[in-house]
Enzyme design. Structure first.
Site, PDB file in Angstrom:
ATOM      1  N   ASN A  49       0.824  -1.224   0.000  1.00 51.40           N
ATOM      2  CA  ASN A  49       0.000   0.000   0.000  1.00 51.40           C
ATOM      3  C   ASN A  49       0.854   1.270   0.000  1.00 51.40           C
ATOM      4  O   ASN A  49       0.333   2.363   0.211  1.00 51.40           O
ATOM      5  CB  ASN A  49      -0.898   0.027   1.244  1.00 51.40           C
ATOM      6  N   HIS A 135     -14.120  -0.851   6.209  1.00 49.50           N
ATOM      7  CA  HIS A 135     -13.033  -1.652   6.783  1.00 49.50           C
ATOM      8  C   HIS A 135     -13.434  -2.336   8.103  1.00 49.50           C
ATOM      9  O   HIS A 135     -14.275  -1.825   8.847  1.00 49.50           O
ATOM     10  CB  HIS A 135     -11.839  -0.722   7.030  1.00 49.50           C
ATOM     11  N   ASP A 203     -13.210   7.867   6.108  1.00 51.58           N
ATOM     12  CA  ASP A 203     -11.924   7.216   6.337  1.00 51.58           C
ATOM     13  C   ASP A 203     -11.201   7.204   4.986  1.00 51.58           C
ATOM     14  O   ASP A 203     -11.596   6.467   4.073  1.00 51.58           O
ATOM     15  CB  ASP A 203     -12.174   5.778   6.844  1.00 51.58           C
ATOM     16  N   HIS A 206      -6.959   5.130   1.955  1.00 45.52           N
ATOM     17  CA  HIS A 206      -6.388   4.806   0.638  1.00 45.52           C
ATOM     18  C   HIS A 206      -6.469   5.959  -0.370  1.00 45.52           C
ATOM     19  O   HIS A 206      -6.017   5.812  -1.500  1.00 45.52           O
ATOM     20  CB  HIS A 206      -7.078   3.560   0.061  1.00 45.52           C
ATOM     21  N   LYS A 235      -0.103   3.908   4.477  1.00 43.79           N
ATOM     22  CA  LYS A 235      -0.231   3.634   3.037  1.00 43.79           C
ATOM     23  C   LYS A 235       0.638   4.639   2.267  1.00 43.79           C
ATOM     24  O   LYS A 235       1.836   4.474   2.200  1.00 43.79           O
ATOM     25  CB  LYS A 235      -1.701   3.669   2.634  1.00 43.79           C
TER      26      LYS A 235
HETATM   27  C1  LIG Z   1      -9.906   1.782   5.046  1.00 48.17           C
HETATM   28  C2  LIG Z   1      -8.958   1.448   6.138  1.00 48.17           C
HETATM   29  N1  LIG Z   1      -9.100   2.054   7.312  1.00 48.17           N
HETATM   30  C3  LIG Z   1      -8.274   1.784   8.343  1.00 48.17           C
HETATM   31  C4  LIG Z   1      -7.259   0.861   8.213  1.00 48.17           C
HETATM   32  C5  LIG Z   1      -6.387   0.564   9.383  1.00 48.17           C
HETATM   33  O1  LIG Z   1      -5.242   1.355   9.296  1.00 48.17           O
HETATM   34  P1  LIG Z   1      -3.895   0.903  10.031  1.00 48.17           P
HETATM   35  O2  LIG Z   1      -3.253  -0.104   9.139  1.00 48.17           O
HETATM   36  O3  LIG Z   1      -3.136   2.178  10.162  1.00 48.17           O
HETATM   37  O4  LIG Z   1      -4.300   0.336  11.345  1.00 48.17           O
HETATM   38  C6  LIG Z   1      -7.065   0.219   6.997  1.00 48.17           C
HETATM   39  C7  LIG Z   1      -5.955  -0.764   6.865  1.00 48.17           C
HETATM   40  O5  LIG Z   1      -5.798  -1.494   5.970  1.00 48.17           O
HETATM   41  C8  LIG Z   1      -7.937   0.508   5.934  1.00 48.17           C
HETATM   42  O6  LIG Z   1      -7.816  -0.111   4.767  1.00 48.17           O
END
Ligand SMILES: Cc1ncc(COP(=O)(O)O)c(C=O)c1O
Length: 384
Positions: A49, A135, A203, A206, A235
């Protein structure tokens, strides 16, 4: 009574093995910007990512080293005790200036930021309305929260609207770019639906760094400003951690009540320092987004006619294969050609929608993307 944990654990593991759903962490070594090594073999990594390719950038490595020499290793405490430094304050200000919010609150991961937001903001009698494909961190927080949760069909604003106006405090939560599908949320329509009836939280794990002017993300690209924006640093920033962006007052509130912020050791100050540096690079190094756009064009021109290809405007390119066994086999065939593409299976995605999740980064070369596309095509033509 004797605890039955062993039987439960054995049963759950056996189910995953029997249904081709078992996962394991593999020991991988990062060789250079785009390649990894596994058990002595070299692979081009199409499952990272690190979209902008910052993770191994020399400038960023030096910034982190400099941050270490300035601030030492760990923060030593949670932020309200003694863990908050000028490096953390500078990162918060840089995020606010860049993204146009009054406050930024830091977290050690996106997972904890999402949990803290939902647990901190919502109470019994409130309503959380989420996109079905959000997520796991959001889904789990919604299930455990005291608030009621409704899930709307993916990107279906009409369905979303049918839940609004039914509770005095409603939070609508969507991703800006969906992590396993690479498509974007209809943010303009979602914000119109929320108007006066709900707060909108996006959120943008990405989308940040990748979309919008100077990488400001999905909301900037759509021309909206939600009440709450979650950005993660694991990411496109090439690092880790996260922040919630919001109004001054909401920030004051989260500083008091967001437990994952209050009761957790603050990220190391050197990490905050390097993250501030990364923001500068993301803002000014447009060539990284231009390179991604070029690579996306190459991938699309090679595969757009092939069954399984999904057209997206982001570096996330799902290639749908259906059942889990096929996805695993396909991923292994690609590995045999030196291409690392993870097979994503249920429960991460819906049953019968197992896929390759191809991700492109600014560090890939055109030739590497052509090789991947050719290998996918060859396997499809062989009937795999
Ligand atoms: C949309 C989304 N939100 C939150 C997260 C979690 O983030 P982190 O990896 O910083 O815990 C991810 C992780 O893949 C994600 O894809």
């Amino acid at each position: 009574m004797k605890p039955a944990f062993n039987e439960r654990i054995a049963g759950a593991l056996e189910y995953r093995r029997q249904h081709d759903l078992a996962r394991e962490s593999k020991i991988l070594t990062s060789l250079d910007e785009a390649c990894i090594e596994f058990e002595g073999s070299r692979y081009v990594n199409f499952s990272s990512n690190d979209y902008l390719g910052l993770g191994r950038d020399k400038q960023l490595l030096e910034a982190w080293q400099h941050g270490l020499s300035l601030y030492g290793c760990g923060s030593g405490a949670s932020p309200l005790v003694t863990g908050y430094s000028s490096a953390h304050a500078d990162l918060e200000s840089a995020l606010c200036d860049w993204l146009g919010f009054e406050r930024a609150i830091l977290f050690s991961s996106g997972f904890s930021a999402n949990q803290a937001l939902i647990f901190g903001l919502l109470e019994k009698g409130d309503l959380l309305v989420q996109d079905k494909l959000n997520h796991a961190s959001l889904m789990e927080a919604g299930l455990l929260s005291a608030a009621d949760m409704k899930r709307f069909r993916h990107n279906d604003v009409q369905h979303l609207s049918s839940f609004l106006g039914k509770a005095s405090n409603t939070l609508v939560m969507t991703e800006g770019v969906f992590s396993m599908d690479g498509d974007t949320a209809p943010l303009v329509d979602i914000q119109s639906a929320c108007l006066d009836r709900a707060w909108l939280a996006v959120d943008d794990a990405h989308g940040i760094g990748v979309l919008g002017s100077d990488g400001r993300g999905s909301c900037d690209e759509a021309g909206i400003r939600p009440e709450i924006l979650v950005v993660t640093f694991g990411k496109a920033f090439g690092l880790s951690g996260a922040a919630i962006l919001c109004s001054q007052e909401c920030g004051d509130y989260l500083t008091q009540f967001a437990k994952h912020h209050v009761y957790s050791t603050t990220i190391p100050p050197s990490q905050a320092y390097v993250l501030t540096h990364a923001i500068g690079m993301i803002q000014t190094q447009n060539w990284r987004r231009e390179k991604l756009a070029e690579l996306q064009g190459v991938y699309q021109s090679k595969l757009s006619q092939v069954n399984g290809f999904v057209d997206t405007t982001t570096p996330i390119k799902p290639f749908i294969l259906g059942d889990s066994e096929r996805a695993l086999t396909f991923s292994n065939y690609l590995k045999a050609s030196g291409l690392w593409v993870a097979a994503i299976r249920p429960p991460t995605v819906a049953t019968n929608s197992a896929r390759l999740r191809v991700t492109l980064t600014a560090n890939h070369t055109k030739e590497q993307v052509v090789n991947l596309s050719d290998a996918i095509l060859e396997n499809i033509n062989k009937g795999y």
